[in-house]
Design an enzyme around this catalytic site. Structure first.
Site, PDB file in Angstrom:
ATOM      1  N   HIS A  90       0.878  -1.178   0.000  1.00 58.56           N
ATOM      2  CA  HIS A  90       0.000   0.000   0.000  1.00 58.56           C
ATOM      3  C   HIS A  90       0.915   1.227   0.000  1.00 58.56           C
ATOM      4  O   HIS A  90       2.021   1.165   0.533  1.00 58.56           O
ATOM      5  CB  HIS A  90      -0.836  -0.055   1.283  1.00 58.56           C
ATOM      6  N   ASP A 124       3.164  -4.978   8.030  1.00 58.04           N
ATOM      7  CA  ASP A 124       1.972  -4.140   7.889  1.00 58.04           C
ATOM      8  C   ASP A 124       0.774  -5.081   8.014  1.00 58.04           C
ATOM      9  O   ASP A 124       0.458  -5.836   7.105  1.00 58.04           O
ATOM     10  CB  ASP A 124       2.015  -3.447   6.520  1.00 58.04           C
ATOM     11  N   GLN A 165      -4.444  -5.445   6.861  1.00 58.76           N
ATOM     12  CA  GLN A 165      -5.453  -6.345   6.288  1.00 58.76           C
ATOM     13  C   GLN A 165      -5.461  -7.720   6.941  1.00 58.76           C
ATOM     14  O   GLN A 165      -6.426  -8.465   6.804  1.00 58.76           O
ATOM     15  CB  GLN A 165      -5.214  -6.511   4.781  1.00 58.76           C
ATOM     16  N   LYS A 182     -10.348  -1.360  10.844  1.00 63.35           N
ATOM     17  CA  LYS A 182     -10.456  -2.538   9.980  1.00 63.35           C
ATOM     18  C   LYS A 182     -10.721  -3.815  10.775  1.00 63.35           C
ATOM     19  O   LYS A 182     -10.819  -4.896  10.209  1.00 63.35           O
ATOM     20  CB  LYS A 182      -9.190  -2.694   9.132  1.00 63.35           C
ATOM     21  N   CYS A 221      -4.803   2.370  -3.795  1.00 65.99           N
ATOM     22  CA  CYS A 221      -3.577   2.931  -3.204  1.00 65.99           C
ATOM     23  C   CYS A 221      -2.395   1.980  -3.369  1.00 65.99           C
ATOM     24  O   CYS A 221      -1.522   1.890  -2.502  1.00 65.99           O
ATOM     25  CB  CYS A 221      -3.767   3.297  -1.732  1.00 65.99           C
TER      26      CYS A 221
END
Lengths: 148, 428
Positions: free
Chosen positions: B145, B222, B225, B248, B386
């Site tokens: 991202h 990261d 997600q 999220k 993105c």
């Protein structure tokens, strides 16, 4: 030779055409159809300079000026936006610069398409209107300069 | 404790057995916890399939948010009065729940941020400024991202460091062999996305972490997600940093978590200066507070942090295993039907993925798909997500992405499929 219909006359025509539709499918199919009928912009005009910044679809526009009137040609890689800009071209192309600059374009709201003018960064319609008016201003200024 | 007095019903599961994993998965009761799912959009029931962008919030989260402001609001850590003590206890209770959610050893290693982006910027800025030297290399991947690209570009430019990028195959799978070739004594830091936001693919982060450590580099994951779908255990992963966002994982917006190993965090300079992060301020010398407060300058987003605890509890109550089972079923149901649509191509159609399906349809612009689905009450995400370098690599301007959450149903998947068939017909 009969007079070119005014901006508000063409807006009225469009509003009337849309009043025939009672569901969203017909309305969008009509917009898509108008997009398909919009004469394609020559590839040579599809440059970064002629691009109107929108987030998801590319919109290109060029304008020319003759006998006090501004003429627009535009294209997009997305079909619905193409249909929407074809209506803008239909309303504004061939009009006098000062009329374009002061046009309020109420038809967009009247045909319930104002969501496409929303600032979601997802389409370039708002930017398209702004650019068309800006071009009209520039052409008018150039003419004043020539006369001056 | 005031926090126990919130009118919260965590009993979402129908059966009476104790371990959540053995309880029946009751989709109707789960959906009932999300008032927004009752919304009518453009005259049709909302079908919300943009969960990778943000999940909807269960009532326990919004109740906690309102409950905090109605009953406990005060600034934390300083005031010696009842409300301040209650607010502080509630705030720190979330830190403990977050610690357990990711398997961290200590709450000192759990820093509250604004979100994943903020967490990555904190590490790039604080660790990077102190440790990066001219010619050092930072490895990221093509799947990142923009939030896991730009902060590294900024610090690399400042320090004369170099960004190296792990390539992907045509279906978006990380090229592990190429990754191993990129590793060298110059590699100082690796920041890698756990699950691709654009495609849903799961990266082999454990292998990357271990190989990175062998090369002497630190590794950041990261988890924006992954944290809502996968079991996260930062200790067994052995990552040096892990960042994710509250919004999220069914929590509020504007709050996230950054995990970092204690000895690394202790060695890092503060990211921002201000209140809370100091031990003592003198005009000639200021000393900094201990972990995790050293990295939490200013009054934090107290209410959202307090409410975030209930998002974790919501997930824990159902259990990630059950959630995954449900979401995988939706993914399979969607994938099978989408494959049947003429001209539709799934991008990243591989086994190792979470409940995200990203696709393109021949000769149809993603924006047209989004507009025509929206008119049917269906929310998906379209565009480059993105991840412009990834889209560039795959040779596409963007995709349409449907992402499924615990509250989605097979019939909503069917709505998507029928919706797409309609889009094709209208644009055909």
């Amino acid at each position: 030779m009969h007079a070119h219909p005014s901006i508000s006359q063409i807006e009225e025509e469009i509003v009337e055409e849309f009043s025939l539709f009672d569901n969203w499918e017909d309305k969008y199919e009509y917009i898509i159809d108008m997009g398909k009928k919009l004469p394609p912009l020559d590839e040579m005009h599809k440059t970064e300079d002629n691009k109107i910044r929108g987030c998801q679809s590319a919109v290109w526009m060029v304008s020319s000026y003759s006998e006090g009137r501004v003429h627009y040609n535009a294209d997009s890689d997305a079909m619905i936006v193409k249909g929407l800009i074809s209506m803008l071209v239909r309303v504004l192309s061939g009009q006098k610069a000062e009329d374009i600059r002061s046009a309020e374009l109420k038809f967009i709201e009247k045909i319930d398409m104002s969501s496409h003018l929303a600032q979601t960064r997802s389409n370039g319609l708002r930017a398209m209107v702004k650019q068309m008016k800006l071009d009209a201003t520039v052409w008018a200024m150039k003419e004043q300069g020539n006369q001056g | 404790m005031s926090i126990d007095s919130y009118p919260i019903d965590l009993n979402l599961i129908s059966d009476m057995q104790d371990a959540p994993i053995h309880k029946a998965f009751d989709i109707d009761r789960i959906r009932a916890e999300f008032p927004i799912l009752q919304r009518i959009v453009k005259g049709k029931p909302l079908v919300y399939l943009d969960n990778a962008a943000t999940t909807q919030k269960p009532r326990i989260v919004t109740d906690a948010l309102a409950g905090y402001y109605h009953s406990n609001n005060a600034n934390i850590h300083r005031g010696i009065h009842t409300l301040a003590e209650e607010a502080t206890a509630a705030f720190e209770a979330t830190r403990e729940t977050a610690r357990r959610f990711i398997g961290a050893a200590s709450t000192d290693e759990v820093i509250f941020t604004k979100g994943t982006t903020d967490g990555i910027n904190l590490v790039a800025s604080s660790w990077g400024r102190k440790n990066l030297r001219q010619g050092d290399e930072i490895i990221i991947s093509t799947l990142e991202h923009h939030s896991n690209i730009v902060p590294w570009q900024m610090i690399a430019e400042e320090k004369g460091a170099v960004i190296r990028v792990i390539p992907v195959s045509d279906n978006g799978v990380l090229d592990e062999e190429a990754f191993h070739e990129l590793l060298s004594e110059k590699t100082r830091f690796i920041s890698i996305v756990h699950v691709s936001n654009a495609l849903g693919l799961i990266n082999p982060v454990k292998e990357i972490i271990d190989a990175g450590h062998r090369a002497g580099a630190l590794v950041m994951v990261d988890g924006a997600q992954s944290s809502v779908h996968l079991d996260i255990d930062v200790q067994s992963l052995d990552c040096d940093f892990f960042a994710f966002s509250g919004h999220k994982v069914y929590g509020p917006t504007g709050v996230g978590v950054l995990y970092g190993k204690r000895h690394i965090l202790e060695d890092m300079p503060p990211y921002q200066g201000g209140g809370e992060m100091i031990k003592e301020v003198r005009f000639d010398r200021t000393t900094y507070n201990e972990l995790p407060y050293k990295f939490e300058a200013g009054t934090p987003n107290i209410a959202d942090v307090v409410a975030l605890k209930y998002a974790f509890e919501f997930i824990n109550e159902i259990g990630k295993e059950q959630i995954r089972k449900h979401e995988d079923d939706l993914l399979l149901h969607a994938t099978q039907q989408l494959r049947e649509i003429d001209g539709l191509r799934i991008i990243g159609d591989v086994d190792r993925k979470v409940s995200v399906v990203s696709f393109v349809i021949e000769n149809i612009h993603t924006q047209d798909i989004a507009i025509l689905l929206d008119n049917q009450g269906i929310a998906v995400r379209t565009g480059h997500h993105c991840t412009q370098p990834l889209m560039h690599r795959l040779g596409i301007p963007g995709t349409t992405r449907a992402s499924f959450a615990v509250y989605n149903t097979r019939s909503e998947v069917d709505s998507l499929v029928n919706g797409l068939l309609k889009v094709k017909k209208m644009l055909g």
